[in-house]
Design a protein around this motif. Structure first.
Motif, short mmCIF file in Angstrom:
data_model
loop_
_atom_site.label_atom_id
_atom_site.label_comp_id
_atom_site.label_asym_id
_atom_site.label_seq_id
_atom_site.Cartn_x
_atom_site.Cartn_y
_atom_site.Cartn_z
N LEU A 277 0.83 -1.21 0.00
CA LEU A 277 0.00 0.00 0.00
C LEU A 277 0.86 1.26 0.00
O LEU A 277 0.58 2.22 -0.72
CB LEU A 277 -0.92 -0.01 1.22
CG LEU A 277 -1.81 1.23 1.40
CD1 LEU A 277 -2.72 1.44 0.19
CD2 LEU A 277 -2.64 1.12 2.68
N LEU A 337 -7.83 -4.01 3.51
CA LEU A 337 -7.02 -3.90 2.30
C LEU A 337 -7.35 -5.01 1.31
O LEU A 337 -7.41 -4.77 0.09
CB LEU A 337 -5.53 -3.93 2.66
CG LEU A 337 -4.57 -3.78 1.48
CD1 LEU A 337 -4.80 -2.46 0.74
CD2 LEU A 337 -3.12 -3.85 1.96
N GLY A 341 -8.66 -3.08 -1.87
CA GLY A 341 -7.52 -2.76 -2.73
C GLY A 341 -7.89 -2.65 -4.20
O GLY A 341 -7.57 -1.66 -4.88
N TYR A 366 -7.38 5.17 0.84
CA TYR A 366 -6.03 4.76 1.22
C TYR A 366 -5.65 5.27 2.61
O TYR A 366 -5.00 4.56 3.39
CB TYR A 366 -5.00 5.28 0.20
CG TYR A 366 -4.99 4.56 -1.12
CD1 TYR A 366 -5.73 3.40 -1.34
CD2 TYR A 366 -4.21 5.03 -2.18
CE1 TYR A 366 -5.70 2.74 -2.56
CE2 TYR A 366 -4.17 4.38 -3.40
CZ TYR A 366 -4.92 3.24 -3.59
OH TYR A 366 -4.88 2.60 -4.81
N ILE A 369 -7.37 3.10 5.40
CA ILE A 369 -6.77 1.77 5.49
C ILE A 369 -5.35 1.85 6.04
O ILE A 369 -4.94 1.03 6.87
CB ILE A 369 -6.78 1.07 4.12
CG1 ILE A 369 -8.22 0.82 3.67
CG2 ILE A 369 -6.02 -0.25 4.18
CD1 ILE A 369 -8.33 0.24 2.27
N GLY A 432 -2.83 -7.60 0.92
CA GLY A 432 -3.64 -7.61 2.13
C GLY A 432 -3.97 -9.03 2.57
O GLY A 432 -3.96 -9.34 3.77
#
Length: 483
Positions: A277, A337, A341, A366, A369, A432
């Motif tokens: 990430l 995530l 994602g 984002y 998370i 994730g």
């Protein structure tokens, strides 16, 4: 009130560690935000080659993690943090001073070699930096507010990324695109000298971790009693000291791998989500959006939103970790995530020029998370190792994970577009899932008494207790865990 005072005391005494942490993340981020200019200056317009230049730093991080980690376990956390900040400053400022192909073919080749060498130096030093800083904070921070103290690392990391984005944006706004492409890309590298010198001076004055000093004193006492015979023999050899240090280092590495291999593997898998990430979603994603029509103003707004949201949510996430356990935070963050994602990437891909979409997906999505997976995950990794191998254990597991998952994330994201336009989104969700599966397996191994695994050496409670009950393994370790 007591917990707030605890965190304030850590900040007051160990500010130089946290300033260095800002510098570490600034240094890593600034390369990515300047990627379009470095692409033309050093890599003949190849985006994949430019991202491989970014990744080479991560390839050096495990080496730095184990070397500086061993130095920290042998000679003190203060030694390793001082060496790491010196190398980071040299590596970062140096990248802004090397010649490029703009000065000719020969100068450009020399500059490219120097750029890679400086990034390798930067990787070695930052590999030891985060292990030493996170170990330091966990050992000096009060146990009742441990996650809130560790949140300072996550907050300063976000500040470093935000400063990098602002530095690249403001430099371009001040001098213009033409100057930025020609020479002004060097400025964000060079200005790192100022906080670097301050942090270096400050680290000379920080106190050593008392936990380390106590453990070293106990180990020295045991060694003096058990090795009297061997010491008398070594005293007759001219290089007994260096041989003894070398043997001790090798023995520590062997002991670390042999006794802590489950913890090492768990540490590697635990950082998959946050590293992808961080370097895929945030850094590569910023460049991707820029190349697909997002305006610089929209990107800086989304970046500020994401980083500030993570910082604002950090105290709440840390309080939850201190209340219900770091395990719950890891479970929720990795799950979020895994599920979000792919869709978060897709909406940005479909509408990169929409300020509402970019702010919602990149900024709020984002940022939220990351508050879960990236602000206090250091505590999860540090908890895995006992004090005698903690610095090296964190340095090795954390840096291998960040090298494999995070360092190559931009390169793999870029390459995945040639396979499927959804590739980067799938990769984020997969990262994730890796962290989620790693956590579930670790809980099962500890609960079942497998591999003699202890997930929390510093604070066994709370970790991942179900409401109204305590896990048998945590109860088993609660009386025996040592800091």
């Amino acid at each position: 009130m007591g917990s707030a005072a605890d965190v304030a005391q850590v900040l007051k005494v160990y500010w130089a560690l946290l300033l260095g942490n800002i510098l570490e993340w600034y240094e890593f981020a600034i390369y990515s935000f300047l990627e379009p200019y470095l692409e033309t200056q050093f890599f003949h317009g190849s985006a994949i080659s430019t991202w491989l230049g970014f990744a080479c730093t991560f390839a050096a991080r495990p080496f730095g993690g184990i070397v500086l980690g061993l130095l920290g376990d042998l000679f003190g956390r203060k030694v390793s943090t001082f060496l790491s900040i010196c190398g980071m400053v040299i590596g970062t400022v140096g990248q802004g001073l090397v010649p490029s192909y703009q000065s000719g073919e020969v100068a450009g080749t020399i500059g490219l070699v120097l750029l890679v060498a400086l990034r390798l130096l930067q990787g070695i030093c930052t590999g030891g930096e985060i292990a030493a800083v996170s170990t330091y904070i966990t050992e000096v921070g009060p146990k009742r507010s441990l996650a809130r103290s560790m949140a300072l690392i996550g907050i300063t990391a976000n500040v470093g990324f935000l400063l990098a984005q602002c530095a690249s944006f403001l430099t371009r706004e001040a001098v213009g695109l033409a100057a930025m492409e020609s020479w002004a890309w060097r400025i964000p590298f060079i200005i790192a000298l100022i906080p670097g010198v301050i942090a270096t001076a400050g680290r000379r004055c920080i106190p050593e971790s008392q936990v380390f000093l106590d453990a070293k004193a106990a180990a020295d006492t045991t060694s003096d009693v058990s090795d009297v015979g061997s010491e008398s023999v070594d005293a007759n050899s001219g290089d007994a000291g260096s041989q003894g240090a070398a043997r001790q280092a090798v023995a520590r590495i062997k002991h670390l791998v042999a006794s802590q291999w489950p913890a090492l593997l768990i540490g590697i898998g635990s950082v998959a989500g946050v590293s992808v990430l961080q370097y895929g979603g945030f850094l590569w994603g910023n460049v991707f959006l820029k190349k697909h029509g997002a305006s610089p103003d929209h990107l800086i707004a989304a970046g500020v939103t994401a980083r500030m949201l993570s910082v604002v949510l950090a105290p709440l996430v840390a309080w939850l970790a201190d209340t219900v356990g770091i395990g719950w935070i890891q479970l929720i963050g990795a799950s979020a995530l895994t599920l979000a994602g792919l869709p978060l990437f897709l909406v940005q891909k479909w509408m990169p020029d929409s300020i509402g979409v970019v702010l919602a997906a990149y900024g709020v999505g984002y940022g939220t998370i990351f508050a879960l997976v990236g602000m206090i995950f250091f505590l999860l990794v540090v908890e895995l190792f006992p004090v005698e191998v903690r610095n090296a254990g964190v340095g090795l597991s954390y840096n291998i994970g960040f090298c494999f998952f995070g360092g190559f994330a931009p390169t793999v994201f870029q390459a995945s577009l040639s396979w499927t336009s959804w590739g980067p989104g799938w990769l984020m969700s997969f990262a994730g899932l890796v962290s989620l599966v790693t956590f579930v397996i670790s809980i099962w191994l500890q609960s079942a008494g497998k591999a003699q695994l202890q997930l929390a050496h510093i604070r066994p409670e709370p970790y991942f207790a179900l409401p109204g009950r305590t896990t048998d393994s945590n109860q088993m370790h609660s009386d025996t865990a040592k800091v």
